[in-house]
Design a protein around this motif. Structure first.
Motif, PDB file in Angstrom:
ATOM      1  N   LYS A  88     -41.836 -61.204 -65.781  1.00 57.33           N
ATOM      2  CA  LYS A  88     -42.988 -61.985 -65.309  1.00 57.33           C
ATOM      3  C   LYS A  88     -43.390 -63.034 -66.340  1.00 57.33           C
ATOM      4  CE  LYS A  88     -45.046 -58.488 -62.265  1.00 57.33           C
ATOM      5  NZ  LYS A  88     -46.245 -57.642 -62.013  1.00 57.33           N
ATOM      6  N   GLN A  89     -43.332 -62.646 -67.607  1.00 60.86           N
ATOM      7  CA  GLN A  89     -43.671 -63.602 -68.670  1.00 60.86           C
ATOM      8  C   GLN A  89     -42.652 -64.754 -68.715  1.00 60.86           C
ATOM      9  OE1 GLN A  89     -43.907 -61.327 -72.280  1.00 60.86           O
ATOM     10  NE2 GLN A  89     -45.691 -60.116 -71.578  1.00 60.86           N
ATOM     11  N   ASP A  90     -41.347 -64.391 -68.606  1.00 59.69           N
ATOM     12  CA  ASP A  90     -40.307 -65.426 -68.624  1.00 59.69           C
ATOM     13  C   ASP A  90     -40.437 -66.366 -67.415  1.00 59.69           C
ATOM     14  OD1 ASP A  90     -39.321 -64.291 -70.891  1.00 59.69           O
ATOM     15  OD2 ASP A  90     -37.705 -63.184 -69.883  1.00 59.69           O
ATOM     16  N   SER A  91     -40.755 -65.765 -66.287  1.00 51.47           N
ATOM     17  CA  SER A  91     -40.920 -66.567 -65.069  1.00 51.47           C
ATOM     18  C   SER A  91     -42.086 -67.535 -65.200  1.00 51.47           C
ATOM     19  CB  SER A  91     -41.120 -65.641 -63.867  1.00 51.47           C
ATOM     20  OG  SER A  91     -41.384 -66.386 -62.700  1.00 51.47           O
ATOM     21  N   GLN A  92     -43.168 -67.041 -65.828  1.00 54.80           N
ATOM     22  CA  GLN A  92     -44.335 -67.899 -66.001  1.00 54.80           C
ATOM     23  C   GLN A  92     -44.037 -69.050 -66.963  1.00 54.80           C
ATOM     24  OE1 GLN A  92     -47.124 -67.756 -64.313  1.00 54.80           O
ATOM     25  NE2 GLN A  92     -48.014 -69.520 -65.422  1.00 54.80           N
ATOM     26  N   LYS A  93     -43.322 -68.735 -68.047  1.00 56.95           N
ATOM     27  CA  LYS A  93     -42.965 -69.792 -69.003  1.00 56.95           C
ATOM     28  C   LYS A  93     -42.047 -70.839 -68.341  1.00 56.95           C
ATOM     29  CE  LYS A  93     -43.287 -66.955 -73.168  1.00 56.95           C
ATOM     30  NZ  LYS A  93     -42.523 -66.365 -74.302  1.00 56.95           N
ATOM     31  N   ALA A  94     -41.065 -70.354 -67.562  1.00 53.66           N
ATOM     32  CA  ALA A  94     -40.152 -71.270 -66.880  1.00 53.66           C
ATOM     33  C   ALA A  94     -40.895 -72.141 -65.883  1.00 53.66           C
ATOM     34  CB  ALA A  94     -39.045 -70.478 -66.180  1.00 53.66           C
ATOM     35  N   LYS A  95     -41.884 -71.547 -65.249  1.00 51.12           N
ATOM     36  CA  LYS A  95     -42.674 -72.312 -64.276  1.00 51.12           C
ATOM     37  C   LYS A  95     -43.458 -73.412 -64.974  1.00 51.12           C
ATOM     38  CE  LYS A  95     -46.308 -71.815 -60.818  1.00 51.12           C
ATOM     39  NZ  LYS A  95     -47.259 -70.886 -60.157  1.00 51.12           N
ATOM     40  N   GLU A  96     -44.065 -73.055 -66.121  1.00 51.11           N
ATOM     41  CA  GLU A  96     -44.836 -74.049 -66.863  1.00 51.11           C
ATOM     42  C   GLU A  96     -43.943 -75.190 -67.352  1.00 51.11           C
ATOM     43  OE1 GLU A  96     -46.689 -71.837 -69.930  1.00 51.11           O
ATOM     44  OE2 GLU A  96     -48.127 -70.833 -68.590  1.00 51.11           O
ATOM     45  N   LYS A  97     -42.731 -74.832 -67.799  1.00 54.67           N
ATOM     46  CA  LYS A  97     -41.803 -75.858 -68.268  1.00 54.67           C
ATOM     47  C   LYS A  97     -41.348 -76.753 -67.105  1.00 54.67           C
ATOM     48  CE  LYS A  97     -37.572 -76.359 -70.991  1.00 54.67           C
ATOM     49  NZ  LYS A  97     -36.464 -75.632 -71.680  1.00 54.67           N
ATOM     50  N   TYR A  98     -41.114 -76.125 -65.950  1.00 52.13           N
ATOM     51  CA  TYR A  98     -40.698 -76.857 -64.755  1.00 52.13           C
ATOM     52  C   TYR A  98     -41.790 -77.826 -64.315  1.00 52.13           C
ATOM     53  CZ  TYR A  98     -39.254 -77.494 -59.849  1.00 52.13           C
ATOM     54  OH  TYR A  98     -38.894 -78.022 -58.640  1.00 52.13           O
ATOM     55  N   GLU A  99     -43.027 -77.328 -64.310  1.00 48.89           N
ATOM     56  CA  GLU A  99     -44.148 -78.168 -63.900  1.00 48.89           C
ATOM     57  C   GLU A  99     -44.363 -79.333 -64.857  1.00 48.89           C
ATOM     58  OE1 GLU A  99     -47.281 -75.345 -63.705  1.00 48.89           O
ATOM     59  OE2 GLU A  99     -46.924 -74.836 -61.593  1.00 48.89           O
ATOM     60  N   LYS A 100     -44.138 -79.069 -66.138  1.00 46.65           N
ATOM     61  CA  LYS A 100     -44.296 -80.130 -67.135  1.00 46.65           C
ATOM     62  C   LYS A 100     -43.218 -81.204 -66.959  1.00 46.65           C
ATOM     63  CE  LYS A 100     -44.534 -80.968 -72.100  1.00 46.65           C
ATOM     64  NZ  LYS A 100     -44.428 -80.356 -73.460  1.00 46.65           N
ATOM     65  N   ALA A 101     -41.949 -80.766 -66.707  1.00 48.23           N
ATOM     66  CA  ALA A 101     -40.858 -81.725 -66.495  1.00 48.23           C
ATOM     67  C   ALA A 101     -41.108 -82.558 -65.239  1.00 48.23           C
ATOM     68  CB  ALA A 101     -39.531 -80.986 -66.385  1.00 48.23           C
ATOM     69  N   LEU A 102     -41.644 -81.919 -64.209  1.00 48.68           N
ATOM     70  CA  LEU A 102     -41.935 -82.645 -62.971  1.00 48.68           C
ATOM     71  C   LEU A 102     -43.056 -83.658 -63.191  1.00 48.68           C
ATOM     72  CD1 LEU A 102     -41.467 -83.001 -59.955  1.00 48.68           C
ATOM     73  CD2 LEU A 102     -43.113 -81.137 -59.543  1.00 48.68           C
ATOM     74  N   GLU A 103     -44.045 -83.264 -63.988  1.00 52.26           N
ATOM     75  CA  GLU A 103     -45.156 -84.183 -64.279  1.00 52.26           C
ATOM     76  C   GLU A 103     -44.661 -85.406 -65.056  1.00 52.26           C
ATOM     77  OE1 GLU A 103     -49.549 -84.146 -66.482  1.00 52.26           O
ATOM     78  OE2 GLU A 103     -48.235 -82.393 -66.546  1.00 52.26           O
ATOM     79  N   GLU A 104     -43.799 -85.158 -66.039  1.00 47.69           N
ATOM     80  CA  GLU A 104     -43.261 -86.278 -66.833  1.00 47.69           C
ATOM     81  C   GLU A 104     -42.407 -87.208 -65.958  1.00 47.69           C
ATOM     82  OE1 GLU A 104     -41.126 -84.579 -70.031  1.00 47.69           O
ATOM     83  OE2 GLU A 104     -42.909 -83.955 -71.164  1.00 47.69           O
ATOM     84  N   LEU A 105     -41.641 -86.580 -65.047  1.00 47.47           N
ATOM     85  CA  LEU A 105     -40.815 -87.399 -64.148  1.00 47.47           C
ATOM     86  C   LEU A 105     -41.696 -88.251 -63.236  1.00 47.47           C
ATOM     87  CD1 LEU A 105     -37.922 -88.035 -63.139  1.00 47.47           C
ATOM     88  CD2 LEU A 105     -38.259 -86.252 -61.413  1.00 47.47           C
ATOM     89  N   ASN A 106     -42.739 -87.624 -62.699  1.00 48.42           N
ATOM     90  CA  ASN A 106     -43.636 -88.365 -61.802  1.00 48.42           C
ATOM     91  C   ASN A 106     -44.354 -89.498 -62.538  1.00 48.42           C
ATOM     92  OD1 ASN A 106     -42.965 -86.770 -59.608  1.00 48.42           O
ATOM     93  ND2 ASN A 106     -44.642 -85.300 -59.967  1.00 48.42           N
ATOM     94  N   ASN A 107     -44.686 -89.246 -63.814  1.00 54.26           N
ATOM     95  CA  ASN A 107     -45.367 -90.282 -64.594  1.00 54.26           C
ATOM     96  C   ASN A 107     -44.444 -91.482 -64.877  1.00 54.26           C
ATOM     97  OD1 ASN A 107     -47.727 -88.765 -64.687  1.00 54.26           O
ATOM     98  ND2 ASN A 107     -47.199 -87.799 -66.652  1.00 54.26           N
ATOM     99  N   SER A 108     -43.151 -91.207 -65.004  1.00 53.53           N
ATOM    100  CA  SER A 108     -42.206 -92.295 -65.299  1.00 53.53           C
ATOM    101  C   SER A 108     -41.678 -92.982 -64.030  1.00 53.53           C
ATOM    102  CB  SER A 108     -41.018 -91.768 -66.111  1.00 53.53           C
ATOM    103  OG  SER A 108     -40.260 -90.835 -65.347  1.00 53.53           O
TER     104      SER A 108
END
Length: 445
Positions: free
Chosen positions: A198-218
């Motif tokens: 569950k912890q790994d899944s949460q970290k992966a989700k946060e990283k995924y969301e951050k990458a998506l945010e950076e992509l959307n910003n660019s």
């Protein structure tokens, strides 16, 4: 569970959008297509120019052949002029179509060729400079966004894998609770594994969301750069399309002879000539030249006059050799005027004058028609049709009078009698034409 894993989530829906990585290549390929289309347009214009040239040549050949047939035929007067006017129309239209050919090839073809040369610049290694520049510009505009997209795909994959591990750990932990054979220590380890997933899944989700945010910003910057390069391609293509339209209008202008005043004038002149034809005038002319209206020296008693001039024509000299009779032609002022009138008539006149001047005795005129005389009279050369000697022309000769033959050096003809004391012979061409020719212009075969 912090996230719900979907097996179908890993299968991206592919689109054919311009914004997809690499889909800019269609815009780049359009530059190469534009160069090829210039070649196609030049080939199209060149083929049409060849058609115009061929049509012009065929019109000229047709007109020349039929003009000769009409001029040598029995048609006369204003109707003959109207008929010949059709040949004149063909000659003038031939010139106009030759002009069309020249305009298409010298102007339109060359215009496209020069524009293509100025717009597309070949490279030493192949391809065009414009294509390479567009390709590099699109790559440069897409590269930062493509890098972030790749990072997004990696984080997305990691997140989905973590969700999958979490789901499996959850199933094992639930099954162990109802299994009596599972010890407390094993159950504890399964619970710890589930917590870690569950912890790994949460970290992966946060990283995924951050990458998506950076992509959307660019993305806005990516779209701006891509649109800028695409607009450059659009402008280049707009020049080609505008130029193509301009050339096609030029082609239309050169092909559309209906807007050419000289073309319209050809048919106005043709119509005027045809409408000017008059059956009454032609019949009157024929009557005056070959009918009752002709001048006639009716026989009358004449005292001897030593001042009268006695001329012997070539035909009479020739007929002396055939009939043993010498005729004299007394030339008067009235006869000279009438001869001048006959000199200006049509090809039919020439034949009629020739036939009238070569008529034989009353016994000859009463003989059956051999079929060679279009006027119904006998032909003075009929007696020689089945005999004669073949000779070959040594020089070109153009008949100066209506009863003389014309031929070219090397032509063969039939000699129908011996040379008279003036150096003339009777002869027949292979086309059946009979007449006189200078004896020293031919030699034996």
């Amino acid at each position: 569970m912090s996230g719900i894993y979907d097996e179908s989530g890993s299968l991206e829906e592919t689109t054919d959008s311009f914004w997809e990585i690499g889909n800019y290549k269609r815009a780049v390929k359009r530059i190469d297509d534009g160069h090829r289309l210039c070649n196609d347009l030049m080939n199209c214009i060149q083929e049409r120019a060849k058609i115009e040239k061929s049509y012009a040549q065929q019109l000229t050949e047709w007109s020349k052949r039929w003009r000769q047939l009409i001029e040598r035929g029995p048609q006369y007067g204003t109707v003959e002029e109207a008929w010949l006017a059709v040949m004149t129309e063909a000659e003038k239209v031939s010139e106009l179509h030759q002009d069309v050919k020249n305009n298409l090839f010298n102007e339109d073809f060359e215009k496209v060729k020069n524009w293509q040369k100025d717009s597309y610049h070949k490279q030493m290694m192949g391809g065009f400079k414009e294509t390479k520049e567009a390709e590099e510009s699109f790559k440069k505009a897409q590269k930062p966004w493509a890098k972030k997209l790749k990072e997004l795909e990696a984080s997305k994959k990691s997140f989905h894998m973590a969700c999958k591990e979490e789901k499996l750990a959850s199933i094992r932990e639930a099954n162990s609770k109802v299994d009596a054979s599972v010890t407390a220590d094993q159950l504890r380890k399964l619970q710890e594994k589930l917590d870690k997933c569950k912890q790994d899944s949460q970290k992966a989700k946060e990283k995924y969301e951050k990458a998506l945010e950076e992509l959307n910003n660019s993305t806005p910057h990516y779209m701006e750069n891509m649109e800028q390069v695409f607009e450059q391609c659009q402008q280049f293509e707009e020049k080609r399309l505008t130029f193509l339209k301009e050339v096609l209008l030029d082609v239309k202008r050169h092909l559309n002879l209906t807007e050419d005043q000289s073309y319209a004038m050809v048919y106005r002149e043709l119509e005027h000539t045809i409408l000017s034809a008059s059956a009454q005038e032609d019949l009157k002319w024929f009557s005056n030249v070959h009918g009752p209206g002709m001048h006639m020296n009716w026989p009358k008693f004449e005292d001897y006059n030593p001042d009268l001039t006695h001329n012997i024509t070539k035909k009479e000299r020739s007929r002396k050799g055939h009939n043993g009779v010498m005729l004299t032609n007394i030339t008067t002022a009235g006869d000279n005027v009438h001869a001048g009138e006959r000199g200006s008539v049509s090809s039919y006149d020439k034949k009629q004058a020739y036939m009238a001047s070569t008529e034989g005795s009353d016994e000859d005129r009463s003989a059956p028609n051999s079929g060679n005389d279009t006027n119904g009279g006998s032909n003075p050369f009929d007696e020689d049709v089945d005999r004669g000697v073949r000779v070959r022309a040594l020089y070109d000769y153009e008949g100066q009078e209506q009863d003389e033959l014309s031929f070219r050096a090397g032509d063969e003809l039939t000699k129908l009698g011996e040379e008279d004391d003036q150096g003339w012979c009777n002869g027949r061409l292979d086309n059946g034409q009979l007449g006189l020719y200078p004896a020293n212009y031919v030699g034996p075969i």
